[in-house]
Design a protein around this motif. Sequence first.
Motif, short mmCIF file in Angstrom:
data_model
loop_
_atom_site.label_atom_id
_atom_site.label_comp_id
_atom_site.label_asym_id
_atom_site.label_seq_id
_atom_site.Cartn_x
_atom_site.Cartn_y
_atom_site.Cartn_z
N GLN A 8 0.86 -1.18 0.00
CA GLN A 8 0.00 0.00 0.00
C GLN A 8 0.89 1.23 0.00
O GLN A 8 1.87 1.31 0.72
N VAL A 9 0.54 2.17 -0.84
CA VAL A 9 1.19 3.47 -0.88
C VAL A 9 0.12 4.49 -0.56
O VAL A 9 -0.86 4.61 -1.28
N GLU A 10 0.28 5.17 0.56
CA GLU A 10 -0.70 6.18 0.96
C GLU A 10 -0.75 7.27 -0.10
O GLU A 10 0.28 7.61 -0.66
N PRO A 11 -1.85 7.80 -0.46
CA PRO A 11 -3.19 7.65 0.07
C PRO A 11 -4.01 6.59 -0.66
O PRO A 11 -5.22 6.55 -0.53
N TYR A 12 -3.37 5.75 -1.45
CA TYR A 12 -4.08 4.75 -2.24
C TYR A 12 -4.43 3.52 -1.41
O TYR A 12 -3.76 3.22 -0.42
N PRO A 13 -5.47 2.79 -1.80
CA PRO A 13 -5.86 1.59 -1.06
C PRO A 13 -4.84 0.46 -1.25
O PRO A 13 -4.06 0.47 -2.20
#
Length: 67
Positions: A8-13
């Motif tokens: 996970q890479v913020e802000p992605y799910p």
Amino acid sequence: MVKVLVGQVEPYPPVVRIVRLYEDSRGQRTQDFAPELATEVADILEALPGRTRELIAALRTSAETFR
């Protein structure tokens, strides 16, 4: 060779990534899935252990319909 990764890479799910390395080691193909879809696919494959080739053929035929 096939690898399955999660991350996970913020802000992605969060995603489950399937990476298929080409046999000649000259590249790769990736596909990201929502964890819920990955779970659903795993459940389907588990239910059809002896019929996996049939499922693969059906998926490919269905996909070709839209190309």
